[in-house]
Design a protein around this motif. Structure first.
Motif, short mmCIF file in Angstrom:
data_model
loop_
_atom_site.label_atom_id
_atom_site.label_comp_id
_atom_site.label_asym_id
_atom_site.label_seq_id
_atom_site.Cartn_x
_atom_site.Cartn_y
_atom_site.Cartn_z
N ASN A 58 35.61 36.83 34.23
CA ASN A 58 37.03 36.79 33.84
C ASN A 58 37.95 36.45 35.01
N GLY A 59 39.22 36.36 34.67
CA GLY A 59 40.20 35.92 35.66
C GLY A 59 40.49 36.96 36.73
N THR A 60 40.46 38.21 36.35
CA THR A 60 40.69 39.27 37.34
C THR A 60 39.63 39.21 38.43
N ALA A 68 44.57 30.29 35.54
CA ALA A 68 44.15 30.75 34.20
C ALA A 68 44.60 29.74 33.14
N ARG A 69 45.77 29.10 33.40
CA ARG A 69 46.28 28.06 32.48
C ARG A 69 46.46 26.73 33.23
N ASN A 84 40.18 35.89 40.58
CA ASN A 84 41.28 36.02 41.54
C ASN A 84 40.95 37.00 42.65
N GLU A 100 46.25 43.21 37.26
CA GLU A 100 44.85 43.29 37.63
C GLU A 100 44.47 44.67 38.15
N THR A 120 50.44 30.72 40.97
CA THR A 120 49.93 30.70 39.60
C THR A 120 50.37 29.40 38.93
N HIS A 126 50.13 37.62 38.09
CA HIS A 126 49.07 38.39 37.44
C HIS A 126 48.32 39.25 38.45
N ASP A 136 45.84 30.72 41.10
CA ASP A 136 45.42 31.36 39.84
C ASP A 136 45.67 30.33 38.74
N LYS A 171 41.07 31.22 28.11
CA LYS A 171 42.30 30.87 27.39
C LYS A 171 42.31 29.41 26.96
N GLU A 189 53.30 32.62 35.09
CA GLU A 189 53.31 33.70 34.10
C GLU A 189 54.42 33.54 33.07
C1 LIG Z 1 44.97 35.84 31.52
C2 LIG Z 1 45.31 35.62 32.94
C3 LIG Z 1 44.35 35.82 33.94
C4 LIG Z 1 42.95 36.33 33.66
O1 LIG Z 1 42.92 37.59 33.11
P1 LIG Z 1 41.55 38.30 32.65
O2 LIG Z 1 41.98 39.14 31.52
O3 LIG Z 1 41.07 39.09 33.80
O4 LIG Z 1 40.58 37.24 32.29
C5 LIG Z 1 44.71 35.53 35.25
N1 LIG Z 1 45.92 35.04 35.54
C6 LIG Z 1 46.87 34.82 34.61
C7 LIG Z 1 48.18 34.26 35.01
C8 LIG Z 1 46.58 35.12 33.27
O5 LIG Z 1 47.52 34.90 32.36
#
Ligand SMILES: *Cc1c(COP(=O)(O)O)cnc(C)c1O
Length: 354
Positions: free
Chosen positions: A68-70, A181-182, A73, A99, A148, A94, A179, A212, A152
């Motif tokens: 996962n993203g947490t 994620a998107r 990162n 996190e 990011t 994030h 980061d 995502k 966000e």
């Molecule tokens: C969703 C997200 C993540 C990843 O989150 P996990 O729930 O750990 O997978 C990381 N950064 C951003 C900006 C996000 O929106």
């Protein structure tokens, strides 16, 4: 057992991770399921996924897959820092707000220093002020600038803005972590090559979102400077992030990248958000809070309107960013979904005015 149909019974713009697995990712998982292969990433699916990411990014980067993203990162940041360093991040980042302290935990205490900036993005003068305000031994030494992309609050850094951030970081001997994620939504929004908003603009490590974007699970960590990836495999294993059946995390990338679904999914999500923004603009009492540049629309609305929407079954967040309602679109969101939500907002507003 009765079959559930979540799509039918669930009106949601809460998050892009409420969506399912897209067909291209699912098909790759099916294909990867056809028999025995070696475990822990030492398999042909993982090798091919890494190779395709290198092709997409036009560089020989080092690639790792985590759950996962947490994890992506926090492990990436930990690998760039010693415990007495600090990471500069936006105050809405994030890594700072969502996190649960994982970046600090996995780096054994590296401190996050937050910087405010409008629209979820940095004001580089402010970043420089935080970097230079102290240089004595009592202050945790800034070592990484974390960005990011998309942000966000659904805005996007341009290639020039990332380049400027990268130059600032390098001037102070710092590394740049992104980061992403998107990230795909940002690529779709800017219509640029992935390299143009990553390594070519000075990003050293990219955490590239998969979930995502339409996968079941998993993010990729791309080290553009291979030396920075030294012993990252051990870090992943120790953190419980080395999947034994790695092929089910890596193979979906193959289907997503070969078919172009990674970008098409992002476009679909962005287009839905653009339509939503257009539909909501001009409704009395509704204010769009940030420029809509990716797949989310942040809206300020009267509490009563939000309550009416929620009681009508609409799911959305209001704790992200600076307090408005967040409507997030995904690869699975349709134009009909957007029109249905827009109609519900109009109805809630006129209901309130009665
Ligand atoms: C969703 C997200 C993540 C990843 O989150 P996990 O729930 O750990 O997978 C990381 N950064 C951003 C900006 C996000 O929106």
């Amino acid at each position: 057992m009765k079959k559930l149909n979540p799509k039918q019974s669930f009106n949601q713009f809460a998050s892009d991770n409420y969506a399912g697995i897209c067909p291209e990712a699912l098909q790759s998982m099916q294909e990867a399921n056809a028999g025995f292969v070696t475990s822990y990433g030492d398999d042909p699916w993982t090798e091919r996924a890494c190779e395709q990411l290198r092709q997409l990014f036009e560089t020989d980067c080092q690639v790792f897959f985590v759950f996962n993203g947490t994890a992506a990162n926090s492990l990436a940041l930990a690998s760039l820092c010693r415990s007495y360093h600090s990471v500069i991040c936006h105050d809405l980042a994030h890594v700072e707000t969502d996190e649960c302290g994982a970046p600090e935990f996995f780096s054994n205490g590296t401190k996050l220093l937050h910087v405010h900036g409008p629209g979820g993005k940095y004001d580089l003068a402010e970043v420089e002020r935080v970097i230079t305000r102290r240089s004595d031994i009592h202050y945790p030494r800034p070592k990484v600038l974390s960005l990011t992309q998309a942000t966000e609050v659904g805005t996007v850094y341009t290639p020039d803005e990332i380049r400027a951030a990268g130059e600032l970081a390098r001037r102070y001997g710092m590394k740049v972590q992104m980061d992403g994620a998107r990230f795909a939504n940002a690529v779709a929004s800017l219509n640029v090559a992935p390299a143009d908003i990553s390594w070519r603009a000075g990003v050293d490590v990219l955490c590239l979102g998969g979930a995502k974007n339409g996968m079941a699970v998993g993010e990729a960590v791309l080290f553009f400077d291979r030396e920075l990836a030294y012993e990252f495999d051990y870090r992943c294993k120790q953190a419980g992030q080395l999947a034994s059946k790695m092929r089910f995390i890596s193979a979906p990338w193959i289907g997503m990248l070969e078919s172009g679904a990674w970008l098409n999914n992002a476009r679909q999500a962005n287009d839905c958000a653009a339509l939503l923004e257009q539909q909501l603009t001009g409704i009395s009492g509704i204010r769009i809070m940030y420029p809509r540049q990716a797949n989310s629309v942040f809206v300020e609305m009267p509490e009563k309107v939000a309550a009416v929407l929620r009681s009508a079954g609409w799911h959305f967040y209001s704790f992200i960013g600076s307090g408005g309602a967040r409507f997030m679109c995904s690869w699975q969101t349709t134009e009909a979904d957007v029109l249905q939500l827009s109609a519900a907002v109009r109805a809630a507003v006129s209901d309130r005015q009665k």
